[in-house]
Motif scaffolding. Structure first.
Motif, PDB file in Angstrom:
ATOM      1  N   ALA A   1       0.808  -1.311  -0.124  1.00 37.12           N
ATOM      2  CA  ALA A   1      -0.122  -0.023   0.047  1.00 37.12           C
ATOM      3  C   ALA A   1       0.750   1.197   0.082  1.00 37.12           C
TER       4      ALA A   1
ATOM      5  N   ALA B   1      -5.242   4.372   3.010  1.00 36.66           N
ATOM      6  CA  ALA B   1      -4.877   2.904   2.345  1.00 36.66           C
ATOM      7  C   ALA B   1      -3.997   2.058   3.372  1.00 36.66           C
TER       8      ALA B   1
ATOM      9  N   ALA C   1      -4.980  -1.366   5.039  1.00 36.30           N
ATOM     10  CA  ALA C   1      -4.105  -2.596   4.947  1.00 36.30           C
ATOM     11  C   ALA C   1      -3.477  -3.000   6.107  1.00 36.30           C
TER      12      ALA C   1
ATOM     13  N   LEU D   1      -4.577  -4.028  -0.311  1.00 34.03           N
ATOM     14  CA  LEU D   1      -3.820  -2.979  -0.438  1.00 34.03           C
ATOM     15  C   LEU D   1      -4.424  -1.391   0.159  1.00 34.03           C
TER      16      LEU D   1
END
Length: 351
Positions: free
Chosen positions: A194, A251, A255, A262
């Motif tokens: 990510a 993100a 994650a 991701l």
């Protein structure tokens, strides 16, 4: 014999239960009852999606993370600092490293005893040779340290995020610290993915928005055209970059929590229509982390007067502590943002 007495103290002005009507507030002006009345109702509930609710929950989550895994996060960053310190001091104190330091008067620059260095052409050439030799010899170790840094950073973030996620359900202590650390380590590949995807997308946005400027410079379009193109490119990079940054900013935390790959697509979905609310929360968290870390940078400046070795050690110690502060502030803050956005889906914008 009688003595004068003071009049009885009266309650201060305010709303009080009406002595004549049940479930009613009545305004007392400090001397007598007025005719102003209002029904007694339960106090309004705080909007669970408001900024104040986010701030309160983020502070509570950060506190629980510090208590629960603060020492673990500190140990992670401490190991990184120790490895970087050993590497840096080895380079500085190697034969070529010491020769380069003496040649460019590095130690005198660090301790402030000189601010300018005058070298002959031969000395500059020798300095370049030494720097090249040191860089080639250190390159493999720098790659190893970079990998260690990325793993440590993502591991610490995942650990803090996973603990913060359980604060709301009051199950922080339901998982042992060792299990928390192991679970966070298992999320490291996804978090690294990510992080790199986020960085590549940001780099792509910056490159594409500034591409006209590069073309204008390469074509020698003239000072005016280059200036105008640069201004528009800078504005476009700022606007588009800010939009992409906010939309994908969650993100890494997603994650870390797992269940969303991701986390890029989920972050984009959650932040839709909430740009300003998310941006404001991210900025406040960053400012708090920065303000908490600022005194460390001030203290580190004193190490410059004590020599290169002391300066390197103090810099790495304070940097490690600063990284801990950033981790335990930003990760819980973003977890609470995710929680608010998840609950808020379909109900309008964040307050």
């Amino acid at each position: 014999m009688s003595y004068p007495t003071s009049p009885p103290l009266m309650p201060p002005p305010g709303w009080y239960p009406d002595p004549e009507s049940a479930w009613t507030w009545r305004w007392w002006d400090g001397a007598r009852w007025t005719d102003l009345r209002a029904p007694q109702t339960l106090p309004p509930e705080r909007n669970p999606y408001s900024f104040s609710a986010w701030f309160e929950q983020a502070v509570e989550a950060s506190k629980r993370v510090i208590v629960r895994v603060g020492l673990v996060v500190l140990a992670i960053w401490g190991v990184v600092a120790a490895l970087v310190g050993v590497f840096a001091l080895s380079v500085f104190n190697s034969g070529k490293g010491r020769e380069l330091r003496d040649l460019i008067q590095f130690d005198r620059i660090v301790d402030g005893s000189t601010t300018t260095v005058e070298l002959t052409d031969a000395e500059w050439e020798r300095a370049g040779e030494l720097l090249g030799d040191i860089a080639r010899a250190a390159a493999p170790w720098m790659v190893v340290l970079f990998v260690v840094l990325i793993v440590a950073s993502t591991w610490a973030t995942a650990l803090a995020a996973r603990v913060a996620e359980r604060v709301r359900s009051d199950t922080v202590d339901a998982v042992s610290r060792s299990d928390d650390a192991a679970d966070a380590m298992r999320r490291v590949p996804a978090v690294v993915g990510a992080l790199f995807a986020f960085s590549l997308i940001g780099l792509g946005v910056m490159t594409s928005t500034l591409l006209p400027l590069f073309v204008a410079i390469a074509a020698d379009a003239g000072g005016g055209a280059i200036a105008v193109t640069g201004i528009f490119g800078f504005v476009a990079a700022l606007v588009v970059g800010s939009l992409v940054f906010v939309r994908l900013s969650l993100a890494v935390v997603l994650a870390s929590l797992g269940g969303w790959g991701l986390g890029l697509r989920r972050s984009w979905q959650l932040t839709e229509g909430h740009f300003w609310g998310v941006l404001g929360r991210l900025l406040v968290a960053a400012l708090i982390a920065g303000a908490a870390s600022f005194p460390l940078s001030v203290l580190n400046s004193f190490g410059l007067r004590l020599g290169v070795t002391t300066w390197v050690v103090s810099f790495l110690v304070f940097q490690a502590i600063g990284n801990v502060v950033t981790t335990v502030v930003n990760a819980p803050a973003q977890v609470v943002i995710v929680r608010q956005l998840t609950a808020r889906q379909g109900l309008g914008r964040l307050a």
